[in-house]
Design a protein around this motif. Structure first.
Motif, PDB file in Angstrom:
ATOM      1  N   UNK A 109       0.833  -1.193   0.000  1.00  0.00           N
ATOM      2  CA  UNK A 109       0.000   0.000   0.000  1.00  0.00           C
ATOM      3  C   UNK A 109       0.868   1.243   0.000  1.00  0.00           C
ATOM      4  N   UNK A 110       0.383   2.291  -0.657  1.00  0.00           N
ATOM      5  CA  UNK A 110       1.134   3.540  -0.708  1.00  0.00           C
ATOM      6  C   UNK A 110       1.452   4.070   0.684  1.00  0.00           C
ATOM      7  N   UNK A 111       0.503   3.978   1.607  1.00  0.00           N
ATOM      8  CA  UNK A 111       0.763   4.491   2.959  1.00  0.00           C
ATOM      9  C   UNK A 111       1.924   3.740   3.605  1.00  0.00           C
ATOM     10  N   UNK A 112       1.974   2.428   3.439  1.00  0.00           N
ATOM     11  CA  UNK A 112       3.089   1.656   4.004  1.00  0.00           C
ATOM     12  C   UNK A 112       4.421   2.038   3.354  1.00  0.00           C
ATOM     13  N   UNK A 113       4.409   2.277   2.054  1.00  0.00           N
ATOM     14  CA  UNK A 113       5.629   2.695   1.362  1.00  0.00           C
ATOM     15  C   UNK A 113       6.082   4.060   1.881  1.00  0.00           C
ATOM     16  N   UNK A 114       5.138   4.962   2.089  1.00  0.00           N
ATOM     17  CA  UNK A 114       5.485   6.288   2.605  1.00  0.00           C
ATOM     18  C   UNK A 114       6.010   6.214   4.037  1.00  0.00           C
ATOM     19  N   UNK A 115       5.423   5.357   4.856  1.00  0.00           N
ATOM     20  CA  UNK A 115       5.922   5.160   6.230  1.00  0.00           C
ATOM     21  C   UNK A 115       7.353   4.623   6.195  1.00  0.00           C
ATOM     22  N   UNK A 116       7.608   3.656   5.324  1.00  0.00           N
ATOM     23  CA  UNK A 116       8.967   3.118   5.185  1.00  0.00           C
ATOM     24  C   UNK A 116       9.934   4.217   4.757  1.00  0.00           C
ATOM     25  N   UNK A 117       9.511   5.087   3.841  1.00  0.00           N
ATOM     26  CA  UNK A 117      10.359   6.191   3.399  1.00  0.00           C
ATOM     27  C   UNK A 117      10.687   7.151   4.524  1.00  0.00           C
ATOM     28  N   UNK A 118       9.717   7.428   5.389  1.00  0.00           N
ATOM     29  CA  UNK A 118       9.958   8.293   6.549  1.00  0.00           C
ATOM     30  C   UNK A 118      10.992   7.633   7.470  1.00  0.00           C
ATOM     31  N   UNK A 119      10.819   6.348   7.740  1.00  0.00           N
ATOM     32  CA  UNK A 119      11.766   5.636   8.610  1.00  0.00           C
ATOM     33  C   UNK A 119      13.182   5.690   8.032  1.00  0.00           C
ATOM     34  N   UNK A 120      13.300   5.414   6.746  1.00  0.00           N
ATOM     35  CA  UNK A 120      14.622   5.375   6.124  1.00  0.00           C
ATOM     36  C   UNK A 120      15.252   6.767   6.046  1.00  0.00           C
ATOM     37  N   UNK A 121      14.455   7.794   5.793  1.00  0.00           N
ATOM     38  CA  UNK A 121      14.975   9.159   5.712  1.00  0.00           C
ATOM     39  C   UNK A 121      15.560   9.617   7.042  1.00  0.00           C
ATOM     40  N   UNK A 122      15.051   9.057   8.142  1.00  0.00           N
ATOM     41  CA  UNK A 122      15.509   9.448   9.474  1.00  0.00           C
ATOM     42  C   UNK A 122      16.386   8.382  10.135  1.00  0.00           C
ATOM     43  N   UNK A 123      16.775   7.344   9.363  1.00  0.00           N
ATOM     44  CA  UNK A 123      17.603   6.243   9.889  1.00  0.00           C
ATOM     45  C   UNK A 123      16.987   5.606  11.121  1.00  0.00           C
ATOM     46  N   UNK A 124      15.692   5.307  11.042  1.00  0.00           N
ATOM     47  CA  UNK A 124      14.972   4.709  12.163  1.00  0.00           C
ATOM     48  C   UNK A 124      14.621   3.257  11.870  1.00  0.00           C
ATOM     49  N   UNK A 125      14.608   2.446  12.905  1.00  0.00           N
ATOM     50  CA  UNK A 125      14.083   1.090  12.823  1.00  0.00           C
ATOM     51  C   UNK A 125      12.564   1.222  12.746  1.00  0.00           C
ATOM     52  N   UNK A 126      11.930   0.479  11.863  1.00  0.00           N
ATOM     53  CA  UNK A 126      10.471   0.496  11.790  1.00  0.00           C
ATOM     54  C   UNK A 126       9.919  -0.604  12.688  1.00  0.00           C
ATOM     55  N   UNK A 127       9.126  -0.213  13.673  1.00  0.00           N
ATOM     56  CA  UNK A 127       8.506  -1.161  14.595  1.00  0.00           C
ATOM     57  C   UNK A 127       7.097  -1.430  14.079  1.00  0.00           C
ATOM     58  N   UNK A 128       6.863  -2.657  13.611  1.00  0.00           N
ATOM     59  CA  UNK A 128       5.596  -3.013  12.985  1.00  0.00           C
ATOM     60  C   UNK A 128       5.261  -4.469  13.257  1.00  0.00           C
ATOM     61  N   UNK A 129       3.986  -4.779  13.197  1.00  0.00           N
ATOM     62  CA  UNK A 129       3.563  -6.178  13.259  1.00  0.00           C
ATOM     63  C   UNK A 129       3.452  -6.747  11.845  1.00  0.00           C
ATOM     64  N   UNK A 130       3.457  -5.884  10.846  1.00  0.00           N
ATOM     65  CA  UNK A 130       3.362  -6.300   9.443  1.00  0.00           C
ATOM     66  C   UNK A 130       4.747  -6.543   8.851  1.00  0.00           C
ATOM     67  N   UNK A 131       5.521  -7.354   9.531  1.00  0.00           N
ATOM     68  CA  UNK A 131       6.899  -7.603   9.128  1.00  0.00           C
ATOM     69  C   UNK A 131       6.981  -8.140   7.708  1.00  0.00           C
ATOM     70  N   UNK A 132       6.095  -9.042   7.337  1.00  0.00           N
ATOM     71  CA  UNK A 132       6.158  -9.637   5.995  1.00  0.00           C
ATOM     72  C   UNK A 132       5.990  -8.597   4.897  1.00  0.00           C
TER      73      UNK A 132
END
Length: 153
Positions: A109-132
């Protein structure tokens, strides 16, 4: 996905993290494992970090359900923590993720891709239950606080 031990940096410090919508929902539903991770993280970092997209997803869901008590709790939580916006950098990273996923035949989903982009832009670990979902994204560090226990110090 990383195991709980890799969430720690040298000296036993937890890496800065971005909390995904599903983990935040579990926190507000009093999931004990998630609450314990929040407690440990807050002791070290003092604030939780979410993206503006998670803010939108939680806010719109609570408004749709007319859940006024939960809405008030969420707004107080948000006021006391950090909400990261979309930036040109995070959107550029997200567009690279989108293109790479399309080339491999994977979709997110676009929202998940955008969330991943925010995490990567800030060098953050993404804490999620949707690991797959997020494991398809190269160079994104992902952990699930609902399935592992915090590390004893």
């Amino acid at each position: 996905m990383v195991d709980g031990h890799k969430l720690l940096q040298r000296g036993g410090r937890m890496k800065p993290a971005l909390i995904d919508t599903d983990i935040l929902s579990l926190f507000f539903r009093n999931d004990l494992t998630v609450i314990e991770h929040f407690r440990e993280y807050l002791q070290e970092h003092g604030r939780m970090t979410i993206s503006i997209l998670t803010f939108y997803e939680i806010l719109s869901g609570l408004k749709h359900r007319d859940a006024l008590k939960q809405l008030d709790m969420f707004l107080k939580f948000s006021k006391n923590n950090t909400i990261l916006p979309l930036t040109e950098q995070s959107v550029a990273i997200s567009s690279d993720i989108y293109a790479a996923l399309r080339k491999t035949g994977n979709q997110l989903d676009d929202i998940d891709i955008l969330i991943a982009g925010v995490a990567m832009a800030h060098n953050l670990v993404l804490v999620t239950h949707n690991v797959n979902h997020f494991n398809w994204i190269d160079d994104l560090e992902v952990i699930d606080w609902s399935s592992i226990l915090p590390i004893e110090k």
